[in-house]
Design an enzyme around this catalytic site. Structure first.
Site, short mmCIF file in Angstrom:
data_model
loop_
_atom_site.label_atom_id
_atom_site.label_comp_id
_atom_site.label_asym_id
_atom_site.label_seq_id
_atom_site.Cartn_x
_atom_site.Cartn_y
_atom_site.Cartn_z
N ASN A 1 43.76 37.54 34.62
CA ASN A 1 43.00 38.49 33.79
C ASN A 1 43.96 38.98 32.71
O ASN A 1 44.85 39.78 32.99
CB ASN A 1 42.51 39.63 34.69
CG ASN A 1 41.68 40.64 33.93
OD1 ASN A 1 41.48 40.51 32.71
ND2 ASN A 1 41.19 41.64 34.64
N ARG B 1 39.35 35.40 33.89
CA ARG B 1 38.31 36.37 33.62
C ARG B 1 38.10 36.42 32.10
O ARG B 1 39.06 36.59 31.34
CB ARG B 1 38.75 37.74 34.12
CG ARG B 1 37.70 38.74 33.86
CD ARG B 1 38.04 40.05 34.49
NE ARG B 1 36.83 40.86 34.43
CZ ARG B 1 36.74 42.05 34.95
NH1 ARG B 1 37.75 42.57 35.59
NH2 ARG B 1 35.63 42.73 34.86
N HIS C 1 30.07 43.41 34.05
CA HIS C 1 30.35 43.53 35.50
C HIS C 1 29.60 42.46 36.29
O HIS C 1 29.34 42.63 37.49
CB HIS C 1 29.90 44.90 36.07
CG HIS C 1 30.71 46.07 35.60
ND1 HIS C 1 30.15 47.31 35.40
CD2 HIS C 1 32.03 46.20 35.32
CE1 HIS C 1 31.09 48.17 35.01
NE2 HIS C 1 32.24 47.51 34.95
N ARG D 1 32.62 56.92 28.73
CA ARG D 1 31.55 56.40 27.87
C ARG D 1 30.27 57.18 28.09
O ARG D 1 29.96 57.57 29.22
CB ARG D 1 31.27 54.92 28.16
CG ARG D 1 32.43 54.00 27.88
CD ARG D 1 31.97 52.55 27.91
NE ARG D 1 33.09 51.65 27.98
CZ ARG D 1 33.35 50.84 29.01
NH1 ARG D 1 32.54 50.82 30.05
NH2 ARG D 1 34.40 50.06 28.99
N GLU E 1 36.14 41.23 42.57
CA GLU E 1 35.83 40.38 41.42
C GLU E 1 36.76 39.18 41.36
O GLU E 1 36.35 38.08 40.99
CB GLU E 1 35.93 41.20 40.13
CG GLU E 1 34.80 42.22 40.04
CD GLU E 1 35.00 43.25 38.94
OE1 GLU E 1 35.74 44.23 39.20
OE2 GLU E 1 34.44 43.07 37.86
#
Ligand code: ADP
Length: 406
Positions: free
Chosen positions: A8, A96, A185, A246, A389
């Site tokens: 990643n 990723r 996601h 956010r 993940e």
């Protein structure tokens, strides 16, 4: 033994995790951080050899001027691990990737054409894609003989029907600029939906689930028989739930009004909505543990922030229940979803008429990686699931490289 390395890459870091796919477990994880910032370091973690022994970590300060050298450092660190040795068991590397646009709807073997196609998507993820691309390029030169696969955060949501992914703006905005809901996601939602079905002992295709991924970034997905049919994040990760920093759902006219009234620029607005809003904008703290502690100490702004956070979850719970028609399971995952019994309890309160009720004792005692927390007479199962993940990327990578017969 088949091993998969998951990478990643961020603008100043590369995270990695090496998996033994036969045993379904991690052999090593780590990251190189602050690349190009003068004081870089490599952190390495070897998992516990038995459930009771501790994992082992070490951190080495070392200058890493660019991603290429960061990748070399990771390769050297891996070769010190006896299980990795010369890398002869490594059958694939999974990367990723944040945004696959409409080009990528599943894991994709990386070649020059794929890199070009990812490059063409940079306008959709200008902050993340350049770093993702560098990671892919340096890993290809560090491991030239190992097939590499891109796994996109958006890919799982490419099954959304047009009435869920289009915005009600002129067609031209979609056709010329690609403005639509992509969702994010996806790797986590896909993984959690599979774990729920496995736990319930039912085929994935038979189970309708709403998955709440509640981390610093938060999103919810309506999953019908393993297929994503709607999700709360949109063109970007800004839409949907209230998040750490956010704003989530917003009347778009607010932006127009703020632009006119305060003269704030589009770039400033971008920064405020992504980094200074959500829990942080409401009460000054973005870490849910701190927000809950402040609320407990009587802070009114923190209390309102938590109330808004769970109220938004509840609205999506009702909306996605209606989207799915029949709801079998609700799953909570990621930092807040996995660890905060209080947020889970408040998000599911007074939902008896929807067939959703949580047992307080089970909610408080649930253990990773998966457990049920609903009452005996709750029609809908409510589960807490540890997301993984990286492992999901490794599984998708393996599935993608196996046909090559390695
Ligand atoms: P990221 O999106 O950065 O991967 P995580 O999934 O790690 O985020 O989730 C981070 C969030 O989880 C933070 O808001 C943190 O406060 C929250 N969190 C972690 N543990 C707890 C806990 N015990 N109670 C409440 N919130 C928690």
């Amino acid at each position: 033994m088949k091993q998969i390395l998951v990478l990643n890459s961020g603008s100043s870091s590369i995270k990695y995790e090496l998996f033994d796919m036969d045993a379904g477990r991690a052999l090593e994880s780590g990251l190189v951080e602050r690349i190009g910032e003068g004081e870089s370091c490599l952190k390495q973690t070897l998992p516990a050899s038995t459930p009771k022994s501790p994992s082992q970590s070490r951190s080495i300060d070392v200058a890493v001027p660019d991603h290429r050298q960061g990748m070399d450092l990771i390769r050297r660190a891996l070769s010190e691990n006896a299980s990795f040795a010369g890398g002869e068991h490594l059958v694939g590397i999974g990367h990723r990737a944040v945004h696959g646009g409409e080009t990528f709807s599943g894991p994709t073997l990386i070649d020059d054409h794929v890199l070009q196609a990812i490059q063409a998507l940079v306008p959709l993820a200008p902050l993340h894609h350049p770093a993702n691309l560098i990671g892919m390029e340096v890993a290809r030169s560090a491991f030239p003989d190992v097939p590499q696969v891109a796994v996109f955060d958006t890919a799982y949501h490419q099954t959304l029907p047009p009435y869920a992914y289009r915005y009600a703006v002129p067609q031209d905005w979609y056709q010329r600029y690609g403005l639509r809901r992509y969702g994010f996601h996806g790797t986590s939602h896909a993984y959690v939906a599979k774990q729920v079905a496995r736990h319930l002992g039912r085929p994935l295709t038979d189970v309708n689930t709403v998955v709440f991924h509640l981390g610093n970034g938060a999103s919810v997905t309506a999953i019908r028989g393993g297929i994503s049919v709607d999700t709360s994040m949109g063109l970007t990760p800004l839409e949907g739930l209230v998040m750490g920093t956010r704003c989530g759902d917003l009347d778009p006219a607010i932006l127009i009004q703020m632009g006119k009234q305060s003269g704030i620029s589009l770039d400033q607005m971008d920064g405020v909505l992504n980094k200074q809003s959500g829990l942080k904008g409401l009460c000054g703290a973005n870490d849910m543990r701190e927000v809950l502690a402040r609320e407990a100490a009587g802070d009114q702004a923190a209390a309102l922030a938590v109330e808004m956070f769970v109220y938004r979850i509840k609205k999506y719970m009702g909306a996605y229940h209606a989207v799915l028609g029949r709801l079998d399971a609700v799953a909570f995952t990621a930092g807040i979803g996995e660890h905060s019994a209080e947020i889970r309890a408040r998000s599911c309160s007074n939902l008896g008429s929807f067939g959703i009720a949580i047992d307080p004792a089970l909610n408080a005692a649930v253990e990773p990686p998966i457990g049920e927390i609903q009452t005996a007479d709750s029609r809908v199962k409510v589960l807490v699931v540890s997301t993984d993940e990286e492992f999901e990327i490794a599984e998708q990578t393996l599935a993608c490289v196996q046909p090559a017969g390695r």
